[in-house]
Scaffold this motif. Structure first.
Motif, PDB file in Angstrom:
ATOM      1  N   SER A   1       0.808  -1.214   0.000  1.00 34.62           N
ATOM      2  CA  SER A   1       0.000   0.000   0.000  1.00 34.62           C
ATOM      3  C   SER A   1       0.845   1.268   0.000  1.00 34.62           C
ATOM      4  N   GLY A   2       2.185   1.125   0.090  1.00 38.31           N
ATOM      5  CA  GLY A   2       3.077   2.281   0.068  1.00 38.31           C
ATOM      6  C   GLY A   2       3.908   2.328  -1.193  1.00 38.31           C
ATOM      7  N   PRO A   3       5.148   1.823  -1.162  1.00 39.44           N
ATOM      8  CA  PRO A   3       6.017   1.856  -2.340  1.00 39.44           C
ATOM      9  C   PRO A   3       5.425   1.154  -3.559  1.00 39.44           C
ATOM     10  N   PHE A   4       4.618   0.111  -3.342  1.00 42.18           N
ATOM     11  CA  PHE A   4       4.038  -0.630  -4.462  1.00 42.18           C
ATOM     12  C   PHE A   4       2.577  -0.257  -4.701  1.00 42.18           C
ATOM     13  N   GLN A   5       2.165   0.894  -4.212  1.00 39.46           N
ATOM     14  CA  GLN A   5       0.784   1.320  -4.431  1.00 39.46           C
ATOM     15  C   GLN A   5       0.521   1.508  -5.928  1.00 39.46           C
ATOM     16  N   ARG A   6      -0.596   0.949  -6.398  1.00 30.69           N
ATOM     17  CA  ARG A   6      -0.962   0.955  -7.812  1.00 30.69           C
ATOM     18  C   ARG A   6       0.089   0.257  -8.668  1.00 30.69           C
ATOM     19  N   ARG A   7       0.863  -0.628  -8.063  1.00 33.84           N
ATOM     20  CA  ARG A   7       1.857  -1.442  -8.774  1.00 33.84           C
ATOM     21  C   ARG A   7       1.686  -2.889  -8.324  1.00 33.84           C
ATOM     22  N   THR A   8       0.448  -3.354  -8.394  1.00 27.13           N
ATOM     23  CA  THR A   8       0.134  -4.698  -7.914  1.00 27.13           C
ATOM     24  C   THR A   8       0.937  -5.753  -8.655  1.00 27.13           C
ATOM     25  N   ALA A   9       1.092  -5.580  -9.973  1.00 28.72           N
ATOM     26  CA  ALA A   9       1.850  -6.555 -10.758  1.00 28.72           C
ATOM     27  C   ALA A   9       3.299  -6.613 -10.300  1.00 28.72           C
ATOM     28  N   ASP A  10       3.883  -5.470  -9.982  1.00 32.43           N
ATOM     29  CA  ASP A  10       5.269  -5.454  -9.509  1.00 32.43           C
ATOM     30  C   ASP A  10       5.397  -6.153  -8.161  1.00 32.43           C
ATOM     31  N   PHE A  11       4.420  -5.956  -7.284  1.00 30.32           N
ATOM     32  CA  PHE A  11       4.465  -6.626  -5.977  1.00 30.32           C
ATOM     33  C   PHE A  11       4.292  -8.132  -6.129  1.00 30.32           C
ATOM     34  N   LEU A  12       3.374  -8.529  -7.005  1.00 29.63           N
ATOM     35  CA  LEU A  12       3.182  -9.961  -7.252  1.00 29.63           C
ATOM     36  C   LEU A  12       4.442 -10.576  -7.846  1.00 29.63           C
ATOM     37  N   TRP A  13       5.092  -9.867  -8.745  1.00 23.33           N
ATOM     38  CA  TRP A  13       6.330 -10.374  -9.339  1.00 23.33           C
ATOM     39  C   TRP A  13       7.434 -10.480  -8.288  1.00 23.33           C
ATOM     40  N   MET A  14       7.480  -9.540  -7.356  1.00 25.44           N
ATOM     41  CA  MET A  14       8.464  -9.634  -6.283  1.00 25.44           C
ATOM     42  C   MET A  14       8.242 -10.912  -5.476  1.00 25.44           C
ATOM     43  N   MET A  15       6.989 -11.228  -5.181  1.00 24.37           N
ATOM     44  CA  MET A  15       6.677 -12.451  -4.438  1.00 24.37           C
ATOM     45  C   MET A  15       7.053 -13.693  -5.246  1.00 24.37           C
ATOM     46  N   ILE A  16       6.744 -13.688  -6.542  1.00 26.02           N
ATOM     47  CA  ILE A  16       7.067 -14.834  -7.397  1.00 26.02           C
ATOM     48  C   ILE A  16       8.575 -15.001  -7.503  1.00 26.02           C
ATOM     49  N   PHE A  17       9.293 -13.895  -7.716  1.00 27.08           N
ATOM     50  CA  PHE A  17      10.755 -13.965  -7.812  1.00 27.08           C
ATOM     51  C   PHE A  17      11.351 -14.464  -6.509  1.00 27.08           C
ATOM     52  N   GLY A  18      10.823 -13.990  -5.384  1.00 26.94           N
ATOM     53  CA  GLY A  18      11.322 -14.454  -4.095  1.00 26.94           C
ATOM     54  C   GLY A  18      11.104 -15.942  -3.911  1.00 26.94           C
ATOM     55  N   ALA A  19       9.923 -16.424  -4.306  1.00 27.37           N
ATOM     56  CA  ALA A  19       9.629 -17.859  -4.181  1.00 27.37           C
ATOM     57  C   ALA A  19      10.563 -18.684  -5.063  1.00 27.37           C
ATOM     58  N   LEU A  20      10.783 -18.230  -6.294  1.00 28.85           N
ATOM     59  CA  LEU A  20      11.674 -18.960  -7.202  1.00 28.85           C
ATOM     60  C   LEU A  20      13.113 -18.967  -6.674  1.00 28.85           C
ATOM     61  N   THR A  21      13.544 -17.843  -6.124  1.00 27.68           N
ATOM     62  CA  THR A  21      14.892 -17.769  -5.556  1.00 27.68           C
ATOM     63  C   THR A  21      15.042 -18.728  -4.382  1.00 27.68           C
ATOM     64  N   LEU A  22      14.039 -18.789  -3.535  1.00 28.06           N
ATOM     65  CA  LEU A  22      14.089 -19.685  -2.382  1.00 28.06           C
ATOM     66  C   LEU A  22      14.070 -21.147  -2.813  1.00 28.06           C
ATOM     67  N   LEU A  23      13.299 -21.461  -3.860  1.00 32.86           N
ATOM     68  CA  LEU A  23      13.294 -22.828  -4.379  1.00 32.86           C
ATOM     69  C   LEU A  23      14.665 -23.207  -4.917  1.00 32.86           C
ATOM     70  N   ALA A  24      15.320 -22.264  -5.590  1.00 31.16           N
ATOM     71  CA  ALA A  24      16.661 -22.528  -6.120  1.00 31.16           C
ATOM     72  C   ALA A  24      17.667 -22.705  -4.986  1.00 31.16           C
ATOM     73  N   LEU A  25      17.569 -21.872  -3.956  1.00 30.16           N
ATOM     74  CA  LEU A  25      18.492 -21.993  -2.830  1.00 30.16           C
ATOM     75  C   LEU A  25      18.289 -23.313  -2.084  1.00 30.16           C
ATOM     76  N   SER A  26      17.045 -23.764  -2.007  1.00 28.60           N
ATOM     77  CA  SER A  26      16.771 -24.981  -1.239  1.00 28.60           C
ATOM     78  C   SER A  26      17.307 -26.238  -1.919  1.00 28.60           C
ATOM     79  N   VAL A  27      17.710 -26.124  -3.181  1.00 25.69           N
ATOM     80  CA  VAL A  27      18.352 -27.262  -3.840  1.00 25.69           C
ATOM     81  C   VAL A  27      19.711 -27.535  -3.208  1.00 25.69           C
ATOM     82  N   ILE A  28      20.363 -26.471  -2.722  1.00 26.23           N
ATOM     83  CA  ILE A  28      21.662 -26.607  -2.068  1.00 26.23           C
ATOM     84  C   ILE A  28      21.456 -27.240  -0.695  1.00 26.23           C
ATOM     85  N   PRO A  29      22.110 -28.330  -0.390  1.00 26.56           N
ATOM     86  CA  PRO A  29      21.884 -29.004   0.902  1.00 26.56           C
ATOM     87  C   PRO A  29      22.022 -28.096   2.111  1.00 26.56           C
ATOM     88  N   PHE A  30      22.944 -27.139   2.048  1.00 24.69           N
ATOM     89  CA  PHE A  30      23.162 -26.250   3.190  1.00 24.69           C
ATOM     90  C   PHE A  30      21.931 -25.405   3.489  1.00 24.69           C
TER      91      PHE A  30
END
Length: 278
Positions: free
Chosen positions: A85-114
């Motif tokens: 509702s602040g920096p991403f106000q009226r930028r719903t697509a950008d906020f959704l993409w941030m969430m998707i990118f974060g999820a994909l990054t976490l999935l990639a990191l979780s492949v590493i055993p550490f």
């Protein structure tokens, strides 16, 4: 004071949907509708038994009902909502993409055993917290009424508290890594080079427009001034942000006080400046 129903209705769509899904998944678990192993991220089952839903469902489990669960849910309700509702106000697509990118990054990191973890919901929440701390770096945060610090340091303070309380450190750390990668690719690198390699894909804008989620924009936002290369907002050390901190919603995690402007000479540039292309 608005009713809980009115408050819930007023929440921005992406944060509301994610927080609601996490709450429903925990309620279903407490009622015995499923076992956590049924939705955990187990790559062996994803690859060899094609249980691809695990790539998504693991993000919605924040643990059973407990103080830690309540804190994570309130972090979504506070920091996720303030971002959307602040920096991403009226930028719903950008906020959704941030969430998707974060999820994909976490999935990639979780492949590493550490970094491997069967549930990445806590990590995604910490990513939101990290991005929020960079958007409001000079906001004053009071933690449990004991310590006051700048929001810039809040992710590390919360990580330290989790360690003290006996929670695993790795979910918090991977969330911070994912958040910093997003911040680097969308802010620091474009600011240094003038090139943005992480623009919100057109399909995300189309998805938001088709499902009528949030702001009705079908294309990436254009600069307000045709001749300007950058758009967005900036921070100054000791100065106010372009988006004032929102009032405390009673999270019990941290209290944000609006940052007062500093009109003195010699202020130095700090933090988020402008995003390229959106």
């Amino acid at each position: 004071m608005s009713s809980p129903a009115e408050f819930y209705k007023s929440l921005p769509p992406i944060s509301k949907a994610y927080g609601t899904a996490c709450l429903l998944f925990t309620i279903a678990y407490q009622l015995g509708f499923y076992h956590p192993a049924d939705i955990a991220l187990l790559y062996e089952l994803v690859l060899y038994r094609f249980q691809v839903w695990r790539l998504i469902t693991n993000f919605f489990f924040l643990g059973k009902f407990s103080i830690n669960f309540g804190i994570r849910l309130l972090m979504i309700a506070r920091y996720g909502v303030q971002l959307e509702s602040g920096p991403f106000q009226r930028r719903t697509a950008d906020f959704l993409w941030m969430m998707i990118f974060g999820a994909l990054t976490l999935l990639a990191l979780s492949v590493i055993p550490f970094f491997r973890s069967p549930f990445l919901g806590v990590s995604l929440v910490f990513m939101l917290l990290y991005v929020w701390s960079r958007e409001f770096p000079t906001a004053n945060i009071n933690i449990y009424g004991l310590v006051t610090l700048k929001a810039f340091y809040l992710p590390w303070a919360m990580l330290g508290l989790d360690v003290i309380f006996g929670s695993p450190i790795m979910p918090d750390l991977t969330g911070i890594i994912a958040g910093h990668l997003y911040y680097f690719l969308t802010v620091l690198h474009p600011l240094a080079t003038g090139k943005n390699f992480l623009k919100t894909p057109i399909w995300v804008h189309k998805l938001v427009m088709r499902w009528r989620i949030g702001a009705p924009t079908g294309t990436p936002a254009q600069p307000d001034n045709p001749g300007a290369a950058f758009r967005g907002r900036s921070y100054r050390v000791g100065g106010a942000t372009g988006y004032p901190a929102q009032p405390d919603r009673g999270s019990g995690v941290a209290t944000t006080n609006p940052v007062q402007p500093h009109n003195g000479p010699g202020v130095a540039f700090r933090g988020r400046s402008y995003r390229l292309g959106g």
